[in-house]
Design an enzyme around this catalytic site. Sequence first.
Site: not given
Length: 90
Positions: A36, A18
Amino acid sequence: MIRYSAIVQGRVQGVGFRYFIQLTACKLSLTGWCKNLMNGNVEIEVQGLENNVLSFVSEIKKGNGFAKVSDIDLNILPVLDGEKKFSIKY
């Protein structure tokens, strides 16, 4: 301007993916977010100039050296006016 949603599959959690997504988006002057998912995938919404978004997708497919992307499912979304940054959602 174009906006995509993406579901990224593979080894993409617990490997700094990320953060890599956010850095890549910022380098290309893109806005949006990533997070996520409970199933181990990562969800992304990304917006910007079409060439920059396509470059972003290409970079994301390569991963960050720790992540291993097996598939990306892309869908076009309506552009969001006024979005100013790319963030990581928790």
